[in-house]
Design an enzyme around this catalytic site. Structure first.
Site, PDB file in Angstrom:
ATOM      1  N   ASP A 108      70.259  -2.286  51.428  1.00  0.00           N
ATOM      2  CA  ASP A 108      68.846  -3.255  51.362  1.00  0.00           C
ATOM      3  C   ASP A 108      68.717  -4.226  52.722  1.00  0.00           C
ATOM      4  OD1 ASP A 108      66.734  -3.689  49.728  1.00  0.00           O
ATOM      5  OD2 ASP A 108      67.393  -5.637  49.688  1.00  0.00           O
TER       6      ASP A 108
ATOM      7  N   GLU B  17      68.313  -0.156  55.681  1.00  0.00           N
ATOM      8  CA  GLU B  17      66.638  -0.585  55.562  1.00  0.00           C
ATOM      9  C   GLU B  17      66.567  -1.610  56.673  1.00  0.00           C
ATOM     10  OE1 GLU B  17      63.305  -1.604  52.683  1.00  0.00           O
ATOM     11  OE2 GLU B  17      65.073  -2.676  52.907  1.00  0.00           O
TER      12      GLU B  17
HETATM   13  C1  BGC Z   1      63.488  -3.465  48.730  1.00  0.00           C
HETATM   14  C2  BGC Z   1      62.746  -4.126  47.899  1.00  0.00           C
HETATM   15  C3  BGC Z   1      63.213  -5.560  47.601  1.00  0.00           C
HETATM   16  C4  BGC Z   1      63.546  -6.316  48.789  1.00  0.00           C
HETATM   17  C5  BGC Z   1      64.379  -7.500  48.572  1.00  0.00           C
HETATM   18  C6  BGC Z   1      63.453  -4.205  49.955  1.00  0.00           C
HETATM   19  O1  BGC Z   1      63.502  -4.164  51.091  1.00  0.00           O
HETATM   20  O2  BGC Z   1      63.350  -2.285  49.023  1.00  0.00           O
HETATM   21  O3  BGC Z   1      62.186  -3.636  46.703  1.00  0.00           O
HETATM   22  O4  BGC Z   1      62.161  -6.161  46.968  1.00  0.00           O
HETATM   23  O5  BGC Z   1      64.310  -5.565  49.540  1.00  0.00           O
HETATM   24  O6  BGC Z   1      65.616  -7.040  47.915  1.00  0.00           O
END
Ligand code: BGC
Length: 515
Positions: free
Chosen positions: A201, A272
């Protein structure tokens, strides 16, 4: 036939566990519920499943605020359930990816509870603690993704702490090697349980050596977008100048890669990430010895893309990564409005075309190089749910800005399984955590899996065909995209085979021809 690794061309099905299937009538999806739907997922013909966080969490950001990375939140089941789930997935030939959140944890994680007590406890420097400026104000101009400042005050320490998201999500200080090491141990814990990969993440928001905490520069190219007025200050800054994407993050990527490589199976690390220059950031994150791939945002544009926009979105990413599996495309996820609604207007289509359009988009992403992530419900062409009453909204980002901006509940409503069952078969509770959308009921999953011509059935047949074609399975190369305002044409090329892929947005059909 395959000479590339499983993740390089995987079709990955994303599950938002809170909204997949409830098994114990509390109105919240859970792991036993997922287990009961694995045949449906395997029947679709995907290669892997990515599950959004199910760890112990106060659920302020619905699992992206973790208070114990090695335990399951009671809402979602037990570790025994998890072990049963992964065993069944592997029996069905599905890989399992889970969502690791290394940039921040919950303010209720014991690490933060200890750290915030004083300036000299054993966890004192596990987070970013900074003295106020002489006038008492926050150390920098940094803002949070969810609105407001990225700094909150802790009276016990008389210092500010950093949070790029909610104040309840304090950022971990990866400049301290003990923090990164704790995350390596978390990775080992899950790899030892059989997990095949991580979606990592928000890796660009990991903060390591960000001291002395400089101000972000202003963004000279700021254009007001779809986000509400209140959110726009965030995008008026360039974040990679100081707050995000700093070079020291790569120590984390390298530690994670070394950990993955120490196992004798192919483990996939997909980060991500975003950035002021996302392609450059993706290249940096996927250099040798770092993450395998990054999750690309180009096709996730909040207001959708027309055909030319789709072509540019794909081209800019493919130019940087052609010949590799180092990227992952997606048209939908748990953070953006569903593509079935978002894409209609820019493509000049009405609601009657939604199923044909969704099928075309699914086939398109599955034909691109790299892996692709299909969000639960895309296989049913579920639309975005924009009529959730304000008092039923759950997403803190949406609640902050409603009604100007609805946040992310619109794509997070529960899955529907049977048109005629209560709550579409999602749950037998009186109330579900978010309401089930009436508009989804005629598209219910188990019904669609039994119905000839449904998006589920057509996409499943397509994925089966794709698996038999060397152009997709043994290489990761594609030609430039040609076509016009209505058509995209490109070749997928491997040593053994070249397939011309044509996507016609007038007739909403795809054609494949072996050259
Ligand atoms: C996740 C979100 C989340 C954020 C903080 C993001 O990129 O996909 O759903 O709120 O990270 O963790």
């Amino acid at each position: 036939m395959t000479s590339i690794k499983w993740w390089e061309n995987a079709v990955i099905y994303q599950i938002y566990p809170r909204s997949y299937q409830d098994s114990n009538n509390d109105g919240i999806g859970d792991i036993p519920g997922i287990i009961s739907r694995l045949d449906y997922i395997a029947g679709l013909g995907v290669d892997a499943v990515w599950i959004s966080p199910f760890f112990k969490s106060p659920q302020k950001d619905f699992g992206y605020d973790v208070s114990d990375y090695c335990d399951i939140n009671p809402d979602y089941g037990t570790m025994d359930d998890f072990d049963k789930m992964i065993a069944k997935m592997h029996d069905l030939g599905l890989k399992l990816m889970i969502d690791i959140v290394p940039a921040h944890c919950s303010d209720q994680h014991p690490w933060f509870e200890e750290s915030r007590q004083s300036r000299d406890n054993p966890k004192a420097d596990w987070f970013h603690w900074v003295d106020p400026l002489p006038d008492g104000s926050a150390p920098t101009n940094w803002l949070s993704f969810f609105g407001g400042r990225a700094w909150s005050w802790e009276p016990r320490r008389q210092q500010y702490y950093l949070h790029n998201f909610l104040p309840e999500q304090p950022n971990l200080n990866h400049a301290n090697p003990e923090v990164t090491e704790a995350f390596v141990q978390i990775a080992q814990y899950w790899f030892d349980r059989g997990v095949d990969g991580f979606r990592i993440d928000a890796v660009h928001t990991i903060n390591a050596d960000t001291a002395p905490y400089r101000n972000n520069d202003a963004n000279p190219n700021f254009v007001p977008g779809a986000l509400p007025q209140q959110q726009q200050p965030f995008f008026r800054q360039l974040h990679d100048s100081a707050q995000l994407n700093q070079p020291s993050i790569q120590r984390f990527s390298e530690a994670y890669r070394a950990c993955a490589d120490s196992y004798d199976r192919d483990i996939y690390l997909m980060g991500e990430l975003h950035g002021d220059d996302p392609i450059k950031a993706s290249q940096t994150f996927t250099e040798d010895g770092r993450l395998h791939a990054t999750y690309n945002f180009n096709l996730l544009a909040w207001d959708g893309l027309d055909v030319r926009g789709i072509k540019e979105a794909i081209t800019s990413a493919v130019q940087a990564f052609n010949g590799t599996g180092r990227l992952s495309f997606a048209f939908s996820n748990h953070d953006v409005p569903r593509s079935a609604t978002r894409q209609l207007k820019p493509l000049g289509l009405g609601p009657e075309s939604v199923e044909k359009m969704q099928l075309l988009l699914l086939k398109l992403e599955a034909c691109l190089i790299g892996s692709t992530c299909v969000y639960q419900g895309e296989e049913l062409a579920l639309d975005d749910v924009r009529d959730i009453p304000i008092d039923k909204m759950q997403d803190p980002w949406g609640i902050e800005f409603a009604p100007a901006f609805l946040g992310r509940d619109t794509c997070r409503t529960p899955m529907v399984w049977r048109q005629d069952a209560p709550h579409g078969g999602f749950s037998t509770a009186n109330q579900t955590w978010l309401p089930v959308a009436k508009s989804h009921l005629p598209k219910a999953g188990l019904d669609a899996a039994e119905r000839d011509g449904s998006v589920y059935r057509e996409f499943s047949a397509f994925l089966k065909w794709r698996k038999s074609q060397p152009a997709f399975m043994s290489g990761n190369t594609m030609s430039d995209i040609s076509g016009d305002d209505h058509t995209l044409i490109f070749d997928r090329v491997s040593e053994a085979q070249t397939i011309r892929c044509t996507f016609d947005f007038d007739t909403l059909t795809a054609h494949f021809e072996e050259l």
